[in-house]
Enzyme design. Structure first.
Site, PDB file in Angstrom:
ATOM      1  N   LYS A   1       1.050  -1.210  -0.265  1.00  0.00           N
ATOM      2  CA  LYS A   1      -0.295   0.061  -0.048  1.00  0.00           C
ATOM      3  C   LYS A   1       0.996   1.375   0.301  1.00  0.00           C
ATOM      4  O   LYS A   1       1.885   1.155   0.603  1.00  0.00           O
ATOM      5  CB  LYS A   1      -1.400  -0.087   1.306  1.00  0.00           C
ATOM      6  CG  LYS A   1      -2.054   0.828   1.296  1.00  0.00           C
ATOM      7  CD  LYS A   1      -3.035   0.353   0.174  1.00  0.00           C
ATOM      8  CE  LYS A   1      -4.709   0.633   0.464  1.00  0.00           C
ATOM      9  NZ  LYS A   1      -6.007   0.298  -0.424  1.00  0.00           N
TER      10      LYS A   1
HETATM   11  N1  GLU Z   1      -7.132  -0.097  -3.304  1.00  0.00           N
HETATM   12  C1  GLU Z   1      -7.914  -1.279  -3.793  1.00  0.00           C
HETATM   13  C2  GLU Z   1      -7.697  -2.336  -2.662  1.00  0.00           C
HETATM   14  O1  GLU Z   1      -7.448  -1.761  -1.874  1.00  0.00           O
HETATM   15  C3  GLU Z   1      -7.447  -1.652  -5.207  1.00  0.00           C
HETATM   16  C4  GLU Z   1      -5.959  -2.331  -5.000  1.00  0.00           C
HETATM   17  C5  GLU Z   1      -5.458  -3.231  -6.253  1.00  0.00           C
HETATM   18  O2  GLU Z   1      -6.391  -3.124  -7.291  1.00  0.00           O
HETATM   19  O3  GLU Z   1      -4.151  -3.370  -6.283  1.00  0.00           O
HETATM   20  O4  GLU Z   1      -7.854  -3.180  -2.454  1.00  0.00           O
END
Ligand code: GLU
Length: 470
Positions: free
Chosen positions: A103
């Protein structure tokens, strides 16, 4: 609040790891975040230098490239990013995606900057990530999250390709790009779509819906409260209202709440927010400024689709829903989770409920790496098979194929159809596994859906480590 968020995720992890009886040391290894990169970089804007702080946390890489969004918000911090990265590891493992978890965040209020300024800031951030090994299709693949969107992802992809023109898989360094820029149909709606599929799967299973005190398998007329009408909340609410005939009776936003017992017109409210940047003045419902208390409005399904830790010890005992579906990451604290559990309110957990986004990100990444659109090779031959089958049936029965069936049966499958079908399949499959664990007969106490999801995810990661004899 966010300091507790990391602890909450860790507590949920610890419970699952203990129940699984992981070998000594392994539980700790899986739990910790492998690496967190902090960057402070300067960008010259408005005639002066501005310094920005950003993070990219890689929780795990043992399953493949680390995957997860980048959020832009003014109240982010390292612990929050690490907690969200851990959640991504579990989410990807639960859905059987070949990714670890990551993240990123940038401490910035995107509303304070013009698009051309955001572009400059994003490109600088991408350079930092790239230079330190936190951006590439083989190692670390960001995606949109709160405060970022397909435009942000496009800038990142473009910056990457400028620096590494020799990387043939350069476009796969980030997902959630616009369709015209190497993205995939259905990525924008994906998380909301996944929430809908998760709810449908829950309602189809008699045992599961009975555990929430819901009798009918139909979603028709179900009263839904949604917190946050951003990308995820909007799509979830829209699909539930338009396709499943649910009644969205309450929408909570930053600046208040809109209520309408007959059902809010989700598209009209969304358009109003886009135009006026506020829910104030929307005519399709009653406005009240105190939005937070509306989380306790009586309803069948509560969908928190905004921030983490919004359902806490202070309001969990007043929640008046049968089912809570975590469209956001971490909207329920660990303490609140236990209160809700004791009250018999069923929670469909984030790592399953909002996995639609990363599932379709996976499809996009595969599309980028394979350099060929989905369905290209088989589309025409499938169509021919269907035509032949229809013709044979007509011959055998002496009747003509009804024209409305013909369109459904003979239509060429487009990318969006394949994406939705793949997503639904993965959500249905994951739900079946969770449900089987929750309803397993041999246990004394019924697991919660969260416990079951965590156990499945962590068990899978532990088996991968054991297979490598690590
Ligand atoms: N931000 C989204 C999540 O928390 C998508 C992550 C992604 O597609 O890699 O799952």
């Amino acid at each position: 609040m966010s300091g507790n968020f990391l602890k909450d995720v860790e507590s949920m992890y610890d419970t699952a790891a203990e129940n699984l009886g992981l070998p000594e040391g392994l539980a700790e290894k899986i739990k910790v975040c492998n690496a967190t990169y902090v960057t402070r970089f300067g960008v010259r804007l408005r005639g002066r230098m501005f310094t920005f702080r950003g993070w990219r946390a890689t929780h795990s890489t043992s399953e493949g490239p680390a995957k997860g969004g980048i959020r832009y918000a003014s109240n982010v911090n390292q612990e929050e990013v690490e907690a969200l990265a851990a959640l991504m590891t579990y989410k990807c493992a639960l859905l059987n995606l070949p990714f670890g978890g990551s993240k990123g965040a940038l401490e910035i209020d995107p509303a304070e900057w013009e698009p051309h300024e955001l572009e400059k800031i994003t490109r600088r951030f991408a350079q930092e990530l790239m230079r330190h090994g936190f951006l590439a299709s083989a190692t670390n693949v960001p995606a949109p999250d709160m405060g970022t969107n397909q435009q942000t992802m496009m800038w990142i992809a473009d910056e990457y390709r400028r620096y590494k023109p020799e990387d043939i898989n350069g476009m796969g360094c980030v997902t959630g790009k616009p369709v015209a820029g190497g993205g995939i149909e259905g990525r924008t709606e994906a998380t909301g779509r996944g929430v809908q599929y998760a709810i449908q799967a829950f309602f189809r299973s008699e045992k599961d819906r009975h555990s929430a005190g819901l009798e009918s398998d139909s979603l028709d007329g179900m009263r839904v409260v949604v917190q946050g009408l951003g990308n995820v909340g909007y799509h979830a609410a829209k699909f539930l209202a338009d396709e499943d005939n649910c009644k969205v009776i309450t929408v909570i936003e930053r600046d208040g709440v809109i209520r309408n017992a007959n059902g809010i017109d989700v598209d009209a409210l969304h358009a109003h927010i886009a135009e006026h940047k506020t829910i104030l003045g929307f005519e399709g419902g009653r406005f009240e400024a105190d939005g937070a208390t509306a989380l306790t409005d009586e309803c069948d399904i509560l969908v928190p689709a905004a921030l983490e830790s919004v359902i806490h010890e202070g309001n969990a005992s007043h929640i008046n829903a049968r089912l809570i579906v975590e469209a956001a990451n971490g909207p329920i604290t660990h303490d609140a989770d236990q209160i809700l559990n004791a009250r018999g309110i069923v929670v469909i957990p984030d790592l399953f409920a909002n996995a639609g986004g990363v599932v379709v990100s996976y499809f996009e990444w595969v599309k980028n790496l394979s350099h060929i659109p989905f369905g290209l090779m088989e589309r025409r031959s499938d169509e021919r098979d269907h035509r032949n089958l229809a013709r044979s049936m007509e011959k055998m029965t002496g009747k003509t194929f009804p024209s409305e069936e013909q369109t459904a049966f003979l239509n060429v499958r487009q990318e969006i159809d394949l994406v939705r079908s793949g997503l639904e399949d993965m959500i249905v499959q994951a739900f079946a596994e969770i449900s089987q664990k929750v309803n397993a007969k041999e246990q004394d106490v019924r697991l919660t859906y969260r416990e079951a999801a965590y156990q499945l995810a962590i068990g899978r990661i532990a088996s991968a480590y054991t297979a490598m004899n690590l």
